[in-house]
Write a protein that holds these residues in place. Structure first.
Motif, short mmCIF file in Angstrom:
data_model
loop_
_atom_site.label_atom_id
_atom_site.label_comp_id
_atom_site.label_asym_id
_atom_site.label_seq_id
_atom_site.Cartn_x
_atom_site.Cartn_y
_atom_site.Cartn_z
N SER A 7 11.62 11.29 -7.16
CA SER A 7 10.30 11.48 -7.77
C SER A 7 9.39 10.32 -7.41
O SER A 7 9.85 9.22 -7.07
CB SER A 7 10.42 11.59 -9.29
OG SER A 7 9.18 12.00 -9.86
N ASP A 8 8.09 10.57 -7.48
CA ASP A 8 7.07 9.52 -7.36
C ASP A 8 7.24 8.69 -6.09
O ASP A 8 7.35 7.47 -6.14
CB ASP A 8 7.08 8.64 -8.62
CG ASP A 8 6.74 9.43 -9.87
OD1 ASP A 8 5.54 9.67 -10.11
OD2 ASP A 8 7.67 9.86 -10.56
N VAL A 9 7.25 9.38 -4.96
CA VAL A 9 7.31 8.69 -3.66
C VAL A 9 6.00 7.97 -3.38
O VAL A 9 5.98 6.87 -2.82
CB VAL A 9 7.63 9.69 -2.54
CG1 VAL A 9 7.67 8.97 -1.20
CG2 VAL A 9 8.95 10.40 -2.80
N HIS A 10 4.88 8.58 -3.75
CA HIS A 10 3.56 7.97 -3.63
C HIS A 10 3.26 7.44 -2.22
O HIS A 10 2.81 6.31 -2.05
CB HIS A 10 3.37 6.87 -4.68
CG HIS A 10 3.17 7.41 -6.06
ND1 HIS A 10 2.08 8.17 -6.41
CD2 HIS A 10 3.95 7.32 -7.18
CE1 HIS A 10 2.17 8.53 -7.68
NE2 HIS A 10 3.31 8.03 -8.16
N ALA A 11 3.54 8.30 -1.23
CA ALA A 11 3.17 8.00 0.15
C ALA A 11 3.72 6.66 0.63
O ALA A 11 3.10 5.97 1.43
CB ALA A 11 1.64 8.05 0.33
N ASN A 12 4.89 6.31 0.13
CA ASN A 12 5.57 5.08 0.53
C ASN A 12 6.66 5.44 1.54
O ASN A 12 7.78 5.77 1.18
CB ASN A 12 6.16 4.39 -0.70
CG ASN A 12 6.74 3.02 -0.40
OD1 ASN A 12 7.17 2.74 0.72
ND2 ASN A 12 6.77 2.17 -1.40
N ARG A 13 6.29 5.38 2.79
CA ARG A 13 7.20 5.80 3.87
C ARG A 13 8.45 4.94 3.93
O ARG A 13 9.56 5.46 4.11
CB ARG A 13 6.46 5.74 5.21
CG ARG A 13 7.31 6.11 6.41
CD ARG A 13 6.46 6.16 7.67
NE ARG A 13 7.26 6.58 8.82
CZ ARG A 13 6.74 6.96 9.98
NH1 ARG A 13 5.42 6.96 10.14
NH2 ARG A 13 7.53 7.32 10.97
N GLU A 223 7.30 -5.34 1.58
CA GLU A 223 6.28 -6.19 2.19
C GLU A 223 5.50 -5.41 3.26
O GLU A 223 4.29 -5.57 3.40
CB GLU A 223 6.92 -7.43 2.81
CG GLU A 223 7.54 -8.39 1.81
CD GLU A 223 6.50 -9.21 1.05
OE1 GLU A 223 5.30 -9.09 1.36
OE2 GLU A 223 6.91 -9.96 0.13
N GLU A 224 6.20 -4.57 4.01
CA GLU A 224 5.53 -3.78 5.04
C GLU A 224 4.60 -2.74 4.40
O GLU A 224 3.48 -2.52 4.87
CB GLU A 224 6.56 -3.08 5.93
CG GLU A 224 5.99 -2.08 6.94
CD GLU A 224 5.00 -2.68 7.93
OE1 GLU A 224 4.31 -1.90 8.61
OE2 GLU A 224 4.91 -3.93 8.03
N THR A 225 5.06 -2.11 3.34
CA THR A 225 4.21 -1.14 2.64
C THR A 225 2.97 -1.82 2.07
O THR A 225 1.86 -1.31 2.20
CB THR A 225 4.99 -0.45 1.51
OG1 THR A 225 6.23 0.03 2.00
CG2 THR A 225 4.19 0.72 0.94
#
Length: 246
Positions: A7-13, A223-225
């Protein structure tokens, strides 16, 4: 059967990719996405296209409030969420928006109900933060198991017939048995924006044969996100909170 519930990935690749790999390494038979694919994070196109591919392969996927906000161009959110939602919509093609708009608010699979926020009026996006809210959620469905996200904080509630639920805080990566006599409400935490003080991505792994659930924590390159969030001009707090898990 092993079911990975995200749940709640929020566009975090970065978080999503490591969680998906962790789920595969554990021999997952079914993948469930509990909504909020987009919002806050810097990779909405990747996330929507990845979710669509996974659904084509048999995954289940439902709508979250941020998905609805982007799909319906709604602005009744916090300032940071509103800015991110507007930024997200500007980057999505009509096919992406259509995918989000068509997602159901809930899905039933055998004795398991999947919903983003609460079984109590799913489209109202109610938070389950205490026993009272958990009781109302469980009272709104006859399913033995309800799985949801939305709060970004993992939690379990057990409810014996005719009694109020009991809250239980699960330990990371430790299996918790399901009670034969109880109904269960499982809040699976967040993949892309944890808020329980632990920045590692979180997902639930359900084993239907062993009758247990584990909250799996997976470190990722936050850190990359955060770097991408800053590079795209999104609110700085959205990157900072990834580092502190709040």
């Amino acid at each position: 059967m092993r079911i990975a519930i995200l749940s709640d990935v929020h566009a975090n690749r970065e978080a999503f990719d490591v969680v998906l790999e962790a789920a595969r390494e554990r021999g997952t038979d079914q993948l469930v996405l509990l909504g909020d694919l987009v919002g806050y994070g810097p990779d909405p196109v990747y996330m929507v296209e990845k979710a669509a591919d996974l659904v084509d392969q048999g995954a289940l996927c439902i709508m979250g409030n941020h998905d609805e906000a982007v799909a319906l161009n709604r602005g009744d959110m916090t300032e940071n969420a509103r800015v991110a939602s507007r930024w997200t919509r500007e980057r999505l093609a009509p096919v992406h928006v259509d995918f989000l708009a068509r997602l159901p608010l809930s899905l039933q699979s055998e004795d398991r109900l999947y919903v983003h926020a609460s079984a109590e009026r799913p489209g109202k996006w109610l938070y389950i933060r205490d026993v009272d809210a958990a009781d109302r959620c469980l009272s709104s469905s006859k399913s033995r198991f309800i799985f949801c996200g939305h709060t970004h904080i993992p939690a379990l509630y057990y409810a014996l017939p005719g009694r109020r639920p009991i809250h239980f805080k699960p330990l990371d990566n430790v299996a918790v048995p399901f009670s034969i006599l109880s109904r269960h409400l499982v809040i699976v935490g967040a993949v892309g924006q944890p808020r329980d003080g632990n920045p590692a991505a979180c997902f639930a792994l359900v084993d239907t044969e062993r009758h247990e659930v584990s909250m799996i924590r997976v470190p990722y390159d936050h850190e990359e996100t955060a770097r991408k969030i800053a590079a795209f001009g999104l609110p700085a707090w959205l990157g900072m909170r990834l580092k502190i898990g709040r």
